[in-house]
Scaffold this active site. Sequence first.
Site, PDB file in Angstrom:
ATOM      1  N   MET A  20      11.479  24.194   2.890  1.00 24.84           N
ATOM      2  CA  MET A  20      10.691  23.412   1.944  1.00 24.84           C
ATOM      3  C   MET A  20      11.576  22.569   1.033  1.00 24.84           C
ATOM      4  SD  MET A  20       7.803  24.699  -0.771  1.00 24.84           S
ATOM      5  CE  MET A  20       6.642  25.316   0.412  1.00 24.84           C
ATOM      6  N   TYR A  80      15.884  29.905   8.254  1.00 23.20           N
ATOM      7  CA  TYR A  80      14.799  30.733   8.777  1.00 23.20           C
ATOM      8  C   TYR A  80      14.846  30.858  10.291  1.00 23.20           C
ATOM      9  CZ  TYR A  80      12.655  30.334   4.156  1.00 23.20           C
ATOM     10  OH  TYR A  80      12.402  30.383   2.817  1.00 23.20           O
ATOM     11  N   LYS A  84       0.845  -1.203   0.000  1.00 24.40           N
ATOM     12  CA  LYS A  84       0.000   0.000   0.000  1.00 24.40           C
ATOM     13  C   LYS A  84       0.877   1.247   0.000  1.00 24.40           C
ATOM     14  CE  LYS A  84      -0.500  -0.224   5.031  1.00 24.40           C
ATOM     15  NZ  LYS A  84      -1.394  -0.660   6.124  1.00 24.40           N
ATOM     16  N   ARG A 126     -11.417   0.289  13.459  1.00 27.18           N
ATOM     17  CA  ARG A 126     -11.309   1.019  12.191  1.00 27.18           C
ATOM     18  C   ARG A 126     -12.348   0.386  11.261  1.00 27.18           C
ATOM     19  NH1 ARG A 126      -4.773   1.296  11.243  1.00 27.18           N
ATOM     20  NH2 ARG A 126      -5.350  -0.475   9.929  1.00 27.18           N
TER      21      ARG A 126
END
Length: 389
Positions: A331, A283, A39, A153
């Site tokens: 990013m 940053y 998956k 679930r």
Amino acid sequence: MTIDQPWLRRATVDLGAYRANLRHLQEVVAPADLMAVLKADGYGHGAVALGRAAVEAGVTWLGALELANAHELREAGIDERVSIMVWQFASSETFERAVGERIDLGLSSLRQLEAVARAVRSVASAAAPDARPEALIEIPALVHLNVDTGLHRDGVLPGDWDALVLRAVELRDEGVIRLRGIYSHLAEASDDDDTASARALAEATERAEALGARFERRHLTASSAGLERPELRLDMVRMGANTYGIPVTDGVTAADRGLVPVMTLSARIARVKRIAQGTGVSYDYTWRAPRDTTVALVPIGYADGIPRRSQHGASVAVRGRRYPIVGRVAMDQFLIDVGDDPVEVGDEATLFGSGSRGELTVGEWADLIGTIGEEIVSGLGPRIPRVYV
Ligand SMILES: *Cc1c(COP(=O)(O)O)cnc(C)c1O
């Protein structure tokens, strides 16, 4: 992408390691079958390439989660000698193609079962429009009934079980479905909780048999209990993490399990800068150089799936030595502090891999920042080419 093209960042996927992991795990879980779970695009490794490799390693069950992934595996040439199981569906799913391609369906509701039955009848009448469909059902759907044994679930709770089983038995008697399996999935909250789930599955199986059902196989465990709890393996173990060389038990390495991490994630150093003591980088200047030092730019960032919190503890190997991430992960890039070492533009920076060249494994990276290896590999983005070796 091939291995010798210029590259900025890439994930190298070692198919030999994957096959070796699968062979080893097949031996460990035998006589139970091993399902290789593919998956989330093979936990970010690439489901088609790995699906083919799994078949080469002798695996006869693949877990695809969604129909689109199962169809992709069939399109890639993995034929019906290999069972492909799917267990997450859109509420409006139609199952004609799944029936035609002999996909194994893990069902959790009467509504899904009825949709599957309609699909079988429509495939049969399309094949022979003038005949009575019931007389012509040549391809029964391959059905596994999913029991909720605690995870809450998908899966069916005891109150809905009898109705689902009775309808399944009826459809089986009409030749519309085959009862390929009964299964559940563990919460892994504790050994006792898992034992209770196994008991609930056994009770659901007995109850279904009392109502006339006979299942071809029972399955319950995944990577963790599939290794730790041999008595719960039943007829098949569904493994994802282990097959990729990602250990799931705290304090246990891949090597302890006889497994090799399949993916190596690297980027090429894009820039190197000498900075003075006290200089802030990236940053927010969350890190300032404690001494005169060199920082090197690694061109991979959170858009590629590198968690921002990797700043707090993860490190990257260059030329066999490990260097800490410093400052914010951005990013597209982050910095490492390489001190006075001779790191150059173009050097390969390895974020994680097998550990053989001084790098972390993905499991270690994940531990350092409070997550699991599966979250990191399955979250790697499309800007990272997967290269198969
Ligand atoms: C993802 C999944 C697995 C595989 O889990 P791992 O812990 O990665 O081995 C097995 N069964 C089901 C139902 C799953 O969703």
